[in-house]
Design a protein around this motif. Sequence first.
Motif, mmCIF file in Angstrom:
data_model
loop_
_atom_site.group_PDB
_atom_site.id
_atom_site.type_symbol
_atom_site.label_atom_id
_atom_site.label_comp_id
_atom_site.label_asym_id
_atom_site.label_seq_id
_atom_site.Cartn_x
_atom_site.Cartn_y
_atom_site.Cartn_z
ATOM 1 N N LYS A 42 0.802 -1.314 0.054
ATOM 2 C CA LYS A 42 -0.213 0.104 0.141
ATOM 3 C C LYS A 42 0.800 1.281 -0.001
ATOM 4 O O LYS A 42 0.477 2.428 -0.633
ATOM 5 C CB LYS A 42 -1.040 0.022 1.120
ATOM 6 N N SER A 43 1.982 1.166 0.721
ATOM 7 C CA SER A 43 2.877 2.382 0.918
ATOM 8 C C SER A 43 3.404 2.707 -0.626
ATOM 9 O O SER A 43 4.184 3.747 -0.858
ATOM 10 C CB SER A 43 3.950 2.206 1.778
ATOM 11 N N THR A 44 3.327 1.860 -1.616
ATOM 12 C CA THR A 44 4.218 2.118 -2.927
ATOM 13 C C THR A 44 2.938 2.656 -4.063
ATOM 14 O O THR A 44 3.206 2.582 -5.185
ATOM 15 C CB THR A 44 4.711 0.683 -3.428
ATOM 16 N N ASP A 45 1.654 2.939 -3.437
ATOM 17 C CA ASP A 45 0.849 3.512 -4.445
ATOM 18 C C ASP A 45 1.337 4.677 -5.435
ATOM 19 O O ASP A 45 0.520 4.970 -6.340
ATOM 20 C CB ASP A 45 -0.560 3.660 -3.690
ATOM 21 N N ASP B 290 -7.786 2.119 5.444
ATOM 22 C CA ASP B 290 -6.704 1.366 6.041
ATOM 23 C C ASP B 290 -7.028 1.084 7.468
ATOM 24 O O ASP B 290 -7.615 1.673 8.297
ATOM 25 C CB ASP B 290 -5.440 2.543 6.150
ATOM 26 N N LYS C 105 -0.132 4.201 7.027
ATOM 27 C CA LYS C 105 0.781 3.688 6.063
ATOM 28 C C LYS C 105 2.155 4.382 6.499
ATOM 29 O O LYS C 105 2.668 5.166 5.912
ATOM 30 C CB LYS C 105 0.399 4.294 4.611
ATOM 31 N N LEU C 106 2.855 3.716 7.409
ATOM 32 C CA LEU C 106 4.192 4.319 7.901
ATOM 33 C C LEU C 106 5.361 3.415 7.343
ATOM 34 O O LEU C 106 6.650 3.468 7.818
ATOM 35 C CB LEU C 106 3.955 4.224 9.323
ATOM 36 N N ASN D 77 7.832 1.681 4.876
ATOM 37 C CA ASN D 77 8.497 2.102 3.566
ATOM 38 C C ASN D 77 8.721 0.908 2.697
ATOM 39 O O ASN D 77 8.648 -0.198 3.311
ATOM 40 C CB ASN D 77 10.047 2.631 3.957
ATOM 41 N N ALA D 78 8.618 1.111 1.254
ATOM 42 C CA ALA D 78 8.456 -0.081 0.590
ATOM 43 C C ALA D 78 9.736 -1.020 0.710
ATOM 44 O O ALA D 78 10.008 -2.252 0.556
ATOM 45 C CB ALA D 78 8.211 0.263 -0.931
#
Length: 479
Positions: free
Chosen positions: A48-51, A231, A235-236, A238-239
């Motif tokens: 999700k954090s790479t959207d 969520d 979204k904390l 990192n990818a």
Amino acid sequence: MAYSNSLCKGQIPMLCQLCEDSNEIKWKCLQCDFLLCTKCQKIHNKVKSTDQHTIIDIKDIASQKQEAKVNTDFSALKEEKAARKHSREPVNTYVKGLHQSIPGKIGEAQCGQLIESDDYYAHEQYGAKVIEQYQTGLKLVEQLVCSDDGTLWIGNIADKILQKTQLSNGKLNIQLQFATSGMALALQGDLFFSIAGPYLKMLCHTTGKMIESKNSVAPLITGPIHITKQDKIPKLVNACDVFNAFKEEKEARKHSREPVNTYAKRLPQYIPGKLKIQEALHGELTEPDDDHAEEQFEAKVIEQYQTGIKFVDQLVCSDDGTLWIGNIADKILQKIQLSNGKLNIVQEVKINCAGMALLPSGDLLISTAESNLKILSHTTGIITNSKYSVEPLITGGVHLIRNEKIVIRARKEGPVFPVKGPRQVVLMDIDGRIEKVYDLDNNGKPIFFAPQRITTDTDDNIYVLDTFNTEWNATYSNV
């Protein structure tokens, strides 16, 4: 004569920077600066954090770099934006019309310039109207979160005050008050706080207690946070952290584990604790001198039948109430029926029967001391070769485990004693594939001398009756 500059240089394919297995590189993430295979590219998209990340085909890397280089030529726009930030006059954000691109001339910027076109669409005017107004006890309301139950969480960073308020009949009632620096409402109704330190604080909406969340967010967040409805947690992550977790898990799987020694000389003894109440509840375990000294068993003959065989050394019960009995020395196999105190012979076969077991189909699986087992059809009475083989050894005793697996005794052809060649217990599936062979122990020494009988318990543990001399002295082994 060969010179050093004449040496050929080789190339090796580059591996995926996530799984480090596949060399079929097809994608690149611009933000992570990772070269990915197709499988890892799909995994990357699920994070999700790479959207907001941009993934391009490796064929487009050159054109993307050229495009990025062209975009850096908007120096005039950057200077104008910097000038607006330092200007005290307010910036007019209203745009009359769309901008048109005018191609540049020689000496002008490569991308031309932007000019303001005519006013195609007149903007509309909207007015905001205050319906109700409430007075709070805070100097300035900087944080505002709405709960599903109609209450409001308001806060002020400077004063480090957080209040849960209820608006009712034109009044503002303070229900709870805490000291914090930031907040965001979670889906379950609990409240996450951003407080100095590596962990978030969470206020439970049912108990009203503040506890420390298990999710560490340092050094990613130190101020206000926000949680969307989609969520369950902020979204904390990192990818790159997600990819590193995949790598660590993969490395952990590669590490071999030492086998656990499950052999025990005897059962352990239970030593009770100091608390007498525990001893009264659980008691203790002791090891008697004789495992069967406490109970005495006596076998009693209920009925007795006379067969025509000198010695019955093979016996199998059928589901229809009949019995298969046999004798190896006389090479006789009989199917008998016990009724009204009499023994009736239903079928007799002349065959060397070293072992037998009943298949789920009702057919009889017979060992004739050859490499292949035989099958006696219960419908036609014809004997055929089966798919169960221990070649180049010969078969002996046979046992069926819950109609799923077959255990066969196998040895080298020749006399039973002295022991020459391997003595094995072979485990097969119902299709004849060998799953395991019990032959040698952990020290490489033979386990068996001359296995005779095989059986299993309800937990599928295999027990073997093994004889070790010509007087047929035997021991039971568990494999």
